[in-house]
Design an enzyme around this catalytic site. Structure first.
Site, PDB file in Angstrom:
ATOM      1  N   ARG A  30       1.119  -1.314  -0.107  1.00  0.00           N
ATOM      2  CA  ARG A  30      -0.205   0.103   0.316  1.00  0.00           C
ATOM      3  C   ARG A  30       1.272   1.200  -0.128  1.00  0.00           C
ATOM      4  NH1 ARG A  30      -4.665   0.526   4.558  1.00  0.00           N
ATOM      5  NH2 ARG A  30      -5.016  -1.567   3.700  1.00  0.00           N
ATOM      6  N   HIS A  80      -8.352  -3.321  -7.627  1.00  0.00           N
ATOM      7  CA  HIS A  80      -8.030  -2.838  -6.152  1.00  0.00           C
ATOM      8  C   HIS A  80      -9.568  -3.189  -5.205  1.00  0.00           C
ATOM      9  CE1 HIS A  80      -4.983  -0.241  -3.792  1.00  0.00           C
ATOM     10  NE2 HIS A  80      -5.696   0.194  -3.049  1.00  0.00           N
ATOM     11  N   TYR A  92     -17.302  13.347 -13.948  1.00  0.00           N
ATOM     12  CA  TYR A  92     -17.555  14.330 -15.733  1.00  0.00           C
ATOM     13  C   TYR A  92     -15.492  14.686 -15.804  1.00  0.00           C
ATOM     14  CZ  TYR A  92     -21.419  16.271 -12.456  1.00  0.00           C
ATOM     15  OH  TYR A  92     -22.681  16.098 -12.171  1.00  0.00           O
TER      16      TYR A  92
END
Length: 774
Positions: free
Chosen positions: A41, A87, A131
């Site tokens: 990570r 993931h 968007y």
């Protein structure tokens, strides 16, 4: 029937409980969690400089064919694929990671090209992923180059349904070029971005000579190259030591540059001349990871709080380029002083930590976090790239062997074309017959049987012969490459030199943005010098309310009563004339001294503010004195027990609101006297509650920074009432009683001159009945 029901019941889950010590079970599970956080990570892999989330993002975009030549796709599509296939974490964290890869002010060499609102340097967040759109950059493609050539291992995804690459094999030096930051369990990493051309130059030096000294590397590798430009102002020695050890920090500054200035020296200094001697400063670059909006807020707050009185205004005139305009208070302000003030008081100067903690593949195959210096990082990266180079060569050799097998089979078929056609036409099972007659392999026979009729041309035979010769020559070269470490280093150098041309200093992407230049000696300045000097009258009430009124107001009894109002039951206690640049010393009866800046006083309107909201004065301790601190000045301090000493005002100034303990007092004793000692005074006069007066030379009074002091006067009953200093030739003065306001002076004082610590005698006739000098 009952027995059957018993057999069908599920086993009791408590039967699976394991009896284990709590600390052992907790430590074992926490260790698993810590290792998972470190390796999967938070820390980047040395070979490609990526954390798993970034690697999976780029891999998912590659699988969606979002290369630079293709169109954009919605970021939501990418995020969905990443969290669904590779993931299994929150979509917000994945999208945040993707946004950072696209921000040209966050990454030196962006790996994602964004379309839409991906945030800005002001600190505004990106638009929602529904968007925005994205695709890969050319740099990301270079980082992933070779994935289809057997260069790296593929591992199963979290659910085992698909595969993902363990690392990216590309030659782009992403770890140092884009840097990394992350916090794991018990460790962290912080690597700044660097110039790709400089990284390659240092790597080439190490390929030529693996024993190259660190100092030689630093000749071509100059230090950080941040996405936002700016300056790194540490000395070369500090920078070199940081890269030698892998730990350190860099002092970053914004850049002052005025592109529209007429003179080059003004442009470099960031000064724009406005005519009439007026000028303004222009900030064109800010330190890395500093948000422009917050920096401007900091500067505006300094102006509003009058902490930077030499600055009149700050304006943000930025468009695509940063342009922060600073307007000085007057044309006489020193530009360098203004710059140094901003460096000291705002994030225009900040620090970036270097902690090159990366995951390195050890001999056992595991990945271990290691803090490395520059040379060690590059050496390990070279080893990894050579391994990738060899794996690519072996993969190509396998492909050549398979193709040669088919090509040689085709050639045999052309040489015996009539017999091959006859076998195919006449035999029900032509394959085994062909294999036996022409000594063909199964793949060769199958390929011949699958040939198209249009391939049976003379031209095709010539093409096959040429292809075979080319494949044999390529195989020989690859065999030599695999067997020769020298050839491997030569090939790596050739590939790196080709990559360097794309990131050369004369290219838009490759030019160095951050200037490495040791700062000039700091211009020494005091923050007190920034305060605008104005006269002020300070009033402290009996209940501890303080205020400052502009100008020097009459401090007579009528003046205070007329100019200032007090709360009911309160009244004036202390009043002094000062300047806004002065510091006030407040002494409490428990022997502590507190400091208050005259520029921070509440205004003269109203009743002021309680001084205890600013200073941590004991609620039970009475304020016994207030005076203006003077450089190198001295004060006389005396307790009610008759002990005292002289102290320098500079030593009484306190740095914190808790004040400074100066006079050590025994239980029941209070600080009674705090009086300034004029420079020309030479004697001390002390009077007790018993109305006895003594005088002695000021030289007998010790100068101390803290303590009880010495005995000034001896008492049988009572204690000290008052003490003062005087100039012997001028005599002792005191204020007369009543409303006359007259002062009486007694010049013949030889009768009271004794050694310090004497009991004394009654004062001259007419001395005040309250035993105070006034």
């Amino acid at each position: 029937m009952a027995d059957d029901l018993t057999d069908m019941t599920e086993p009791d889950p408590f039967d699976r409980l394991i009896d284990a010590p709590f600390d052992a079970a907790l430590s074992e599970r926490y260790l698993v969690y810590a290792l998972s956080t470190i390796t999967a990570r938070s820390l980047p892999d040395l070979r490609d400089g990526l954390k798993p989330v970034h690697r999976r993002l780029l891999w998912a975009m590659r699988m969606l064919k979002l290369d630079p030549q293709s169109g954009f796709k919605k970021s939501a599509r990418v995020v969905g694929d990443v969290i669904g296939k590779y993931h299994p974490h929150g979509d917000a964290s994945v999208y945040d990671a993707m946004v950072r890869l696209a921000q040209d002010f966050a990454l030196r060499y962006p790996l994602v090209e964004g379309q839409g609102n991906f945030g800005n340097i002001d600190g505004d967040n990106a638009a929602a992923y529904r968007y925005t759109e994205a695709r890969l950059t050319r740099t990301a493609i270079q980082l992933m180059q070779g994935l289809d050539e057997g260069t790296v291992d593929f591992v199963p995804t979290y659910n085992g349904e698909e595969e993902e690459p363990e690392i990216f094999p590309g030659l782009f030096p992403n770890l140092l070029a884009n840097g990394a930051s992350g916090i794991a369990v018990g460790m962290a990493t912080s690597i700044p971005s660097h110039n790709a051309a400089e990284i390659i130059d240092a790597t080439l030096k190490l390929i030529d000579n693996p024993k190259t000294e660190h100092a030689e590397l630093m000749e071509v590798f100059h230090g950080p190259d941040f996405a936002t430009g700016g300056l790194v102002v540490d000395s070369p020695e500090i920078i070199s030591h940081a890269y030698a050890t892998g730990r350190g920090s860099f002092r970053m500054r914004g850049r002052f540059y005025a592109a529209e200035a007429d003179k080059q020296e003004d442009r470099d200094a960031g000064i724009e001349r406005l005519g009439g001697g007026q000028w303004q400063l222009v900030i064109s670059e800010i330190p890395y990871q500093v948000q422009k909006g917050k920096l401007i807020e900091q500067i505006a707050a300094l102006i509003g709080d009058r902490k930077l009185p030499i600055l009149e205004d700050v304006r943000d005139e930025s468009d695509e380029q940063i342009r922060i305009v600073l307007v000085p208070k007057s044309r006489n302000v020193d530009p360098e002083l203004l710059k140094e003030s901003l460096y000291k008081l705002t994030d225009l100067e900040s620090r970036f930590s270097l902690n090159m903690n990366v995951l390195d593949v050890q001999a056992g195959g595991g990945r271990t976090p290691v803090v490395m210096g520059l040379g060690e990082v590059l050496r390990h990266w070279i080893v990894a790239q050579i391994e990738i180079l060899v794996r690519r060569a072996r993969f190509r050799l396998d492909q050549i062997a398979k193709r040669l097998e088919l090509v040689e089979g085709y050639i045999i078929a052309f040489l015996n074309l009539d017999r091959v056609i006859e076998i195919i036409r006449n035999e029900d099972e032509p394959k085994p017959i062909m294999m036996a007659e022409f000594d063909l392999t199964d793949r060769q026979a199958e390929a011949i049987l699958n040939m198209r009729l249009r391939s049976l041309r003379k031209l095709e035979e010539m093409a096959l012969t040429k292809e075979r010769d080319e494949l044999l020559a390529e195989r020989d070269e690859l065999d030599k490459l695999v067997e020769s470490p020298a050839r491997q280093r030569t090939r790596l150098k050739r590939d790196l030199n080709a990559l360097r041309k794309e990131y050369a200093e004369d290219t838009e992407l490759g030019r160095r943005r951050t200037t490495i230049a040791e700062a000039e000696p700091t211009v020494e300045f005091s923050m007190d010098a920034m305060i605008e000097k104005e006269p002020v009258t300070v009033i402290l009430s009996q209940r501890g309310w303080v205020r400052g009124m502009k100008g020097h107001v009459d401090l007579g009894a009528d003046g205070i009563g007329g100019e200032f109002k007090f709360k009911e039951g309160d009244g004036p206690a202390f009043a002094v004339h000062a300047q806004t640049t002065d510091k006030l010393l407040l002494a409490s009866a428990d022997g502590r001294f507190y400091t208050l800046g005259c520029d921070k006083l509440p205004g003269g309107r109203g009743f002021g503010e309680p001084v205890r909201t600013t200073l941590d004065i004991d609620p039970n301790a009475q304020i016994v004195a207030m005076l203006v601190a003077k450089p190198k000045g001295q004060v006389l301090l005396a307790g009610s027990n008759g002990r005292g000493f002289a102290a320098g005002m500079d030593e009484l100034l306190a740095e914190t609101r808790k004040g400074r303990a100066v006079v050590n007092l025994k239980p029941g004793v209070t600080l009674k006297v705090v009086r300034e000692i004029p420079a020309d005074h030479d004697h001390v006069a002390v009077v007790g509650d018993n109305r006895k007066l003594v005088m002695f030379s000021l030289e007998e009074l010790p100068v101390m920074t803290r303590g009880q002091g010495v005995q000034l006067q001896r008492y049988r009953d009572g204690g000290l009432s008052d003490a003062t200093t005087l100039k012997l030739e001028e005599g002792l003065s005191w204020k007369m009683g009543g409303d006359s306001g007259r002062t009486r002076t007694e010049s013949d004082m030889w009768q009271w001159r004794v050694a310090r610590g004497a009991a004394g005698r009654l004062p001259p006739q007419g001395f005040p009945r309250d035993n105070r000098f006034g």
